[in-house]
Scaffold this active site. Structure first.
Site, mmCIF file in Angstrom:
data_model
loop_
_atom_site.group_PDB
_atom_site.id
_atom_site.type_symbol
_atom_site.label_atom_id
_atom_site.label_comp_id
_atom_site.label_asym_id
_atom_site.label_seq_id
_atom_site.Cartn_x
_atom_site.Cartn_y
_atom_site.Cartn_z
ATOM 1 N N SER A 28 0.845 -1.191 0.000
ATOM 2 C CA SER A 28 0.000 0.000 0.000
ATOM 3 C C SER A 28 0.884 1.246 0.000
ATOM 4 O O SER A 28 2.068 1.190 0.345
ATOM 5 C CB SER A 28 -0.938 0.001 1.210
ATOM 6 O OG SER A 28 -0.222 -0.224 2.426
ATOM 7 N N GLU A 78 0.908 5.623 0.852
ATOM 8 C CA GLU A 78 0.248 6.720 1.558
ATOM 9 C C GLU A 78 0.546 8.058 0.892
ATOM 10 O O GLU A 78 1.674 8.343 0.497
ATOM 11 C CB GLU A 78 0.707 6.757 3.008
ATOM 12 C CG GLU A 78 0.047 7.863 3.825
ATOM 13 C CD GLU A 78 0.338 7.712 5.298
ATOM 14 O OE1 GLU A 78 -0.102 6.684 5.882
ATOM 15 O OE2 GLU A 78 1.026 8.584 5.871
ATOM 16 N N PHE A 107 11.431 14.810 10.857
ATOM 17 C CA PHE A 107 10.323 13.873 11.047
ATOM 18 C C PHE A 107 10.630 12.908 12.192
ATOM 19 O O PHE A 107 9.793 12.652 13.060
ATOM 20 C CB PHE A 107 10.085 13.059 9.766
ATOM 21 C CG PHE A 107 9.429 13.803 8.645
ATOM 22 C CD1 PHE A 107 8.827 15.027 8.839
ATOM 23 C CD2 PHE A 107 9.405 13.258 7.366
ATOM 24 C CE1 PHE A 107 8.217 15.710 7.798
ATOM 25 C CE2 PHE A 107 8.800 13.929 6.313
ATOM 26 C CZ PHE A 107 8.213 15.157 6.535
ATOM 27 N N ASP A 123 -2.241 14.369 15.615
ATOM 28 C CA ASP A 123 -1.335 15.339 16.217
ATOM 29 C C ASP A 123 -2.102 16.551 16.725
ATOM 30 O O ASP A 123 -3.007 17.059 16.067
ATOM 31 C CB ASP A 123 -0.303 15.819 15.181
ATOM 32 C CG ASP A 123 0.589 14.676 14.707
ATOM 33 O OD1 ASP A 123 0.918 13.804 15.541
ATOM 34 O OD2 ASP A 123 0.942 14.654 13.514
ATOM 35 N N HIS A 137 3.896 -0.867 3.753
ATOM 36 C CA HIS A 137 3.126 0.360 3.526
ATOM 37 C C HIS A 137 4.123 1.494 3.322
ATOM 38 O O HIS A 137 4.879 1.850 4.229
ATOM 39 C CB HIS A 137 2.241 0.647 4.738
ATOM 40 C CG HIS A 137 1.385 1.874 4.601
ATOM 41 N ND1 HIS A 137 0.234 1.890 3.851
ATOM 42 C CD2 HIS A 137 1.511 3.125 5.120
ATOM 43 C CE1 HIS A 137 -0.317 3.097 3.920
ATOM 44 N NE2 HIS A 137 0.446 3.870 4.675
#
Length: 282
Positions: free
Chosen positions: A9, A11, A210, A103, A260
């Site tokens: 998958s 994102e 990140f 968040d 993913h």
């Protein structure tokens, strides 16, 4: 963890500009050719991209033809607006969902009517039964706001017990963290698929930001080599591709249920890793 056919998958985040919309259209069409199990679309902090997320999800599923899963977040959400969102997605033929705590925007004190992701999962099940396949987040290196790994694991189990169908992990570069996490999950009766989240490395400074924010560890040897390249983008991408390909190779060899990819709306980094792994269309 053995599975004969891993599910893949990708994102995306919802674009906000005409240029971003065009870029995502190209990216999604390129990755759709790989026949992934599904796409997912993120949800901005505090619901800041709520409408963009809905539009992007509906567009991808209808126009690209790949099952698409919206992110839903607890932060700034009420039972009423979540109920409305679930109904709208059902009407559009969406049956896959990623339920997250989300968040907290800077300066916000109150989270909303849902404080934790397990409460959101429970509400989705109460409202829609088994209509949605519900993904939740997992943290092999544990959530940065968790007071201990044990408490973080207990939080994860609450999401599973609330009705989660499967989980996608935060990205990581230490495969042992993932394997140990899965073993700990199994030891307390968690048996849903836990799919590794994969972050290609293309920009070291962005990745470092990140990672510092989300608690994902960049192993020291990788940090030092990436730092040594400075602004040499080509070398950073070459090393990143090598590191992530090796990680994915090991994960697949051990029988993970899928991968993913966090794409940041770019096809090339994930596509390069896909080709290195020798994967065919699913």
């Amino acid at each position: 963890m053995t599975q004969s056919s891993p599910a893949y998958s990708f994102e995306f985040f919802p674009p906000k500009t005409p240029e971003g919309i065009t870029k995502l259209a190209t990216t999604s069409e390129t990755l759709a050719a790989l026949k992934p199990r599904f796409f997912s679309v993120t949800f901005g902090a505090g619901g800041s991209t709520r409408d963009h997320t809905f539009e992007t999800v509906v567009s991808l599923q209808k126009n690209v033809g790949i099952e698409t899963a919206p992110h839903l977040s607890c932060i700034c959400s009420t039972r009423e607006n979540i109920r409305e969102a679930l109904s709208a997605y059902q009407q559009q033929g969406i049956s896959h969902m990623v339920a997250l705590r989300g968040d907290m925007p800077s300066g916000m004190v109150e989270a909303g009517e849902f404080r934790h992701a397990n409460e959101l999962v429970s509400f989705i099940r109460e409202e829609t039964g088994d209509h949605f396949h519900i993904e939740v987040a997992a943290y092999p290196e544990y959530h940065p706001q968790a007071s201990s790994p044990d408490k973080d694991l207990a939080n994860f189990k609450r999401k599973v017990d609330a009705g989660a169908s499967s989980a996608i992990t935060q990205y990581f570069y230490n495969p042992d963290a993932y394997f140990q996490f899965v073993e700990r999950c199994s030891s307390i009766g968690i048996n849903i698929p836990i799919v590794p989240g994969i972050m290609p490395v293309t920009n070291y400074h962005q990745l470092a930001r990140f990672s510092d924010a989300c608690g994902a560890e960049i192993p020291r040897w990788i940090r030092r080599r990436l730092e040594a390249y400075g602004d040499d983008v080509a070398s950073i991408r070459t090393l990143g591709e090598e590191v992530v390909t090796k990680l994915c190779t090991q994960l697949l060899k051990e029988g993970v249920p899928g991968l993913h990819f966090y794409t940041l709306n770019r096809a090339e980094p994930a596509l390069a890793i896909w080709k290195n792994l020798g994967l065919s269309s699913s």
